[in-house]
Design a protein around this motif. Structure first.
Motif, PDB file in Angstrom:
ATOM      1  N   GLY A 398     -31.058   0.151 -27.209  1.00  9.55           N
ATOM      2  CA  GLY A 398     -29.968   0.863 -27.856  1.00  9.55           C
ATOM      3  C   GLY A 398     -29.981   2.348 -27.558  1.00  9.55           C
ATOM      4  O   GLY A 398     -28.932   2.976 -27.398  1.00  9.55           O
ATOM      5  N   THR A 399     -31.180   2.941 -27.455  1.00  5.10           N
ATOM      6  CA  THR A 399     -31.283   4.365 -27.139  1.00  5.10           C
ATOM      7  C   THR A 399     -30.741   4.666 -25.759  1.00  5.10           C
ATOM      8  O   THR A 399     -30.008   5.640 -25.545  1.00  5.10           O
ATOM      9  CB  THR A 399     -32.747   4.812 -27.240  1.00  5.10           C
ATOM     10  N   ARG A 400     -31.109   3.843 -24.768  1.00  9.08           N
ATOM     11  CA  ARG A 400     -30.606   4.053 -23.415  1.00  9.08           C
ATOM     12  C   ARG A 400     -29.089   3.843 -23.350  1.00  9.08           C
ATOM     13  O   ARG A 400     -28.377   4.569 -22.647  1.00  9.08           O
ATOM     14  CB  ARG A 400     -31.307   3.093 -22.458  1.00  9.08           C
ATOM     15  N   VAL A 401     -28.576   2.846 -24.063  1.00  8.63           N
ATOM     16  CA  VAL A 401     -27.136   2.596 -24.059  1.00  8.63           C
ATOM     17  C   VAL A 401     -26.400   3.763 -24.721  1.00  8.63           C
ATOM     18  O   VAL A 401     -25.328   4.187 -24.253  1.00  8.63           O
ATOM     19  CB  VAL A 401     -26.820   1.271 -24.767  1.00  8.63           C
ATOM     20  N   ARG A 422     -36.594   4.679 -32.674  1.00  7.81           N
ATOM     21  CA  ARG A 422     -36.770   5.504 -31.482  1.00  7.81           C
ATOM     22  C   ARG A 422     -35.534   6.336 -31.155  1.00  7.81           C
ATOM     23  O   ARG A 422     -35.640   7.483 -30.710  1.00  7.81           O
ATOM     24  CB  ARG A 422     -37.102   4.588 -30.296  1.00  7.81           C
ATOM     25  N   GLY A 423     -34.346   5.799 -31.363  1.00  5.12           N
ATOM     26  CA  GLY A 423     -33.139   6.494 -30.945  1.00  5.12           C
ATOM     27  C   GLY A 423     -32.529   7.416 -31.977  1.00  5.12           C
ATOM     28  O   GLY A 423     -31.545   8.106 -31.678  1.00  5.12           O
ATOM     29  N   ALA A 458     -23.773  -5.152 -30.249  1.00  9.11           N
ATOM     30  CA  ALA A 458     -24.855  -5.627 -31.108  1.00  9.11           C
ATOM     31  C   ALA A 458     -26.114  -5.767 -30.265  1.00  9.11           C
ATOM     32  O   ALA A 458     -26.270  -6.758 -29.533  1.00  9.11           O
ATOM     33  CB  ALA A 458     -24.477  -6.953 -31.764  1.00  9.11           C
ATOM     34  N   LEU A 459     -27.015  -4.791 -30.358  1.00  9.14           N
ATOM     35  CA  LEU A 459     -28.158  -4.722 -29.456  1.00  9.14           C
ATOM     36  C   LEU A 459     -29.493  -4.717 -30.195  1.00  9.14           C
ATOM     37  O   LEU A 459     -30.482  -4.205 -29.687  1.00  9.14           O
ATOM     38  CB  LEU A 459     -28.070  -3.467 -28.582  1.00  9.14           C
ATOM     39  N   THR A 460     -29.551  -5.273 -31.384  1.00 10.51           N
ATOM     40  CA  THR A 460     -30.836  -5.374 -32.057  1.00 10.51           C
ATOM     41  C   THR A 460     -31.689  -6.429 -31.352  1.00 10.51           C
ATOM     42  O   THR A 460     -31.204  -7.199 -30.518  1.00 10.51           O
ATOM     43  CB  THR A 460     -30.654  -5.756 -33.534  1.00 10.51           C
TER      44      THR A 460
END
Length: 642
Positions: A398-401, A422-423, A458-460
């Motif tokens: 999710g952070t990279r996205v 992290r994000g 939805a990237l969990t």
């Protein structure tokens, strides 16, 4: 690939005696996916080293792969070893001193770092592929391990050294595709030589329309994209599935299908504010409200007017007049008793302006304090926000996205349950609104303005959480564009078909990070520089850079003759001299460097052994490029349609 489905369980072993194999070490699903990729696509013997917990988690879940009925080859089982950590003993037990390539895929960067250094010491000529989330540490690790290889093997060929260590991130590999899936007008992006390659999805052209071919057509989309019960989102192939790397005749003869066209574009990101305070990301104009700025401007204008009046009506020079006016303004001048009436009136007016200045200074101090305090806090979604992307999960992926979406200047609202995720610091630094809460609870998605959103990502790490959030979002808005992260392919296909049947007017995509990342890791283990992966529905095209020398399917052939529909296609030529080439084409340009790739190649250009080319290839096509000499039908002189 075709034929019936065969269940090929992993073969457990305690020690590997034979060489000529590849070793994959990891503690999650990416290790299993990569092992199957090497075994199924590249026909490699694989030793898989996993932790006891992961092996127990996978127990009773045999790997299902398509049986090969085209080449008559036999898929060998994967040897599975268990080890709690990749120690030297565990690496030697896996035969790392006799292997051709080693992949270290643990989620912890430090674990991969320690194991990589140990493996390089045990086998200096080993090809290493390391999974690391920390980009800066990854670059340093590549340099360190390459230098270690030269120290232990002084006579090592430089071309071999360039491919001896490759550091990749599954999150970085999958992030562009995940971001592009949810955003209309954007598409899959791969960086090569400072140029962004955009794989744009095109709708079928209307009658009389001439479609723009871009650089080339990478794929024809599934003929079932308008069918609610279609097979898009699955791994199945056939006449109803996507056609990868078609030739011009196929493209011209096909009607009713969308296409994926490769475009070379330059990125022009949003400009950052010129002035910032305290490195907190707060621009100067954000410190004070517009009303406060207008009031301050009025006070300054009044002071100037009083200064000019004092200069005109008295004998004072402008500097002395300004000084006296400021003394009167701050009430530190002597009363003008006995002075001319003009001076007394001006002093009274200056005192009135000073009374207005005092609350103005207090209000400015309070606003500045509030701005600095809010700069370190998470923003809430604005009231009138619409057309944004709701991003669920601020973990590694999710952070990279999130970073990719902000590079494209796309408004985002994040939803995260863990305030220490992290994000979260990245979102705070970028000024992205964040809703803290469990996405499965009532009201959380509504707080993120899901009803007015353009798309949901939805990237969990939980499939059930992603699915539950998707279903809830669809109850709020049935036509919402959705991309959800699902690991299991069969489950993803079932979810896709069900959602499309219930909501045929909405766009639904399911993506697996390990599915998108495994081909890039496998290609790097085979010794080729993978620039990126472009998903086409649930298939993948790889963009790779390779030398023409040693490849009879390229050497001495024209660009048109080197094209194999459905397998590979030459996209660009490296025009730099072999001694000045950059080893990593995927890296960003340094200041003053010029692009060295030529993208619009003439079909009649003859590829020379010293050339380096960028190719688009399917997974099986890239594997075939690494095999022996071409068949009789592939020999030079056989014309191919371009």
């Amino acid at each position: 690939m075709g034929g019936h489905m065969a269940i090929l369980p992993h073969q457990r072993s305690t020690e590997v005696h034979a060489g000529g194999h590849m070793v994959v070490c990891g503690d999650d699903g990416l290790a299993y996916r990569l092992a199957d990729e090497l075994r199924e696509v590249y026909r490699q013997r694989v030793v898989l080293v996993v932790t006891g917990e992961e092996a127990e988690h996978r127990a009773g879940r045999p790997v299902v792969v398509p049986a090969d009925t085209t080449s008559g080859g036999t898929l060998v089982p994967v040897h599975v070893l268990t080890a709690q950590a990749p120690t030297e003993e565990a690496l030697l037990r896996a035969g790392v001193d006799r292997t051709t390539a080693l992949a270290l895929l643990y989620e912890d960067d430090e674990t991969n770092l320690r194991a990589a250094i140990a493996a390089r010491r045990l086998s200096p000529g080993l090809r290493l592929v390391v999974r690391m989330y920390n980009r800066k540490l990854g670059r340093h690790l590549e340099e360190l391990l390459d230098q270690a290889a030269l120290v232990h093997s002084p006579g090592m060929d430089r071309s071999v050294l360039d491919a001896s260590t490759t550091v990749l991130s599954d999150a970085d590999t999958a992030a562009p595709a995940l971001a592009a899936t949810a955003v209309a007008g954007t598409s899959k992006v791969v960086q090569a030589d400072g140029v962004l390659l955009r794989a744009a999805e095109r709708t079928p052209p209307g009658r009389g329309e001439v479609p723009d071919p871009g650089l080339c057509t990478l794929a024809l989309l599934s003929s079932t994209t308008a069918d609610p019960a279609g097979a898009e989102g699955s791994e199945g192939s056939g006449p109803r599935g996507p056609v990868l790397l078609p030739d011009d005749r196929t493209v011209a003869a096909t009607t009713g299908r969308g296409s994926v066209v490769l475009e070379a574009v330059r990125y022009a990101g949003p400009a950052l504010p010129a002035r910032r305070l305290a490195r907190r990301g707060a621009p100067l104009r954000a410190l004070f409200s517009s009303r406060l700025r207008w009031a301050l401007a009025g006070v300054v204008a009044s002071v100037l007017a009083l200064t000019v009046t004092t200069t005109v009506l008295t004998d004072a020079d402008p500097v002395h007049a300004a000084y006296v006016t400021l003394l009167d303004l701050f009430s530190i001048n002597d009363p003008a008793i006995g002075a001319p009436p003009t001076n007394q009136i001006i002093q009274l007016l200056s005192g009135l302006v000073g009374l207005a200045l005092l609350p103005l200074l207090v209000a400015g101090a309070l606003e500045a304090l509030g701005t600095f305090r809010s700069a370190g806090a998470l923003r809430r979604p604005p009231r009138g926000l619409s057309g944004h992307v709701v991003l669920l999960g601020l973990g590694k992926v999710g952070t990279r996205v999130l970073a990719r979406l902000r590079e494209l200047d796309i408004p985002v609202v994040c939803v995260e349950e863990d305030p220490e995720a992290r994000g979260v610091p990245l979102a705070r630094g970028l000024g992205v609104p964040v809703v803290l809460g469990d996405v499965t609870e009532e009201g959380v998605l509504e707080t993120a303005k899901i009803g007015r959103a353009h798309a949901l990502l939805a990237l969990t790490s939980s499939d059930t959480t992603n699915l539950e959030a998707t279903l809830h979002a669809r109850t709020v808005r049935s036509d919402l564009r959705v991309a959800l992260r699902l690991y299991d392919d069969d489950f993803a296909t079932a979810v896709y078909r069900t959602l499309r049947a219930v909501h045929p007017e909405a766009l639904t995509r399911s993506r697996s990070v390990t599915h998108l990342a495994a081909p890039a890791f496998a290609g790097a283990m085979m010794g080729r520089q993978i620039l990126g992966a472009i998903p086409v529905e649930r298939k993948v095209l790889l963009i790779a850079a390779l030398l023409v020398a040693g490849h009879p399917r390229f050497e001495g052939r024209t660009v048109a003759e080197a094209f194999r529909p459905g397998a590979w296609r030459v996209l660009a030529l490296d025009t730099a001299a072999p001694t000045t080439r950059r080893p990593d084409l995927a890296a960003s340009h340094r200041a003053g460097e010029e692009p060295q790739l030529l993208w619009e190649l003439h079909p009649g250009y003859v590829l020379r052994p010293e050339d380096r080319v960028v190719v688009a290839a399917t997974r099986r096509g890239l594997a075939e490029l690494l095999d022996g000499p071409p068949s009789r039908s592939e020999r030079p002189g056989t014309p191919r349609s371009l």
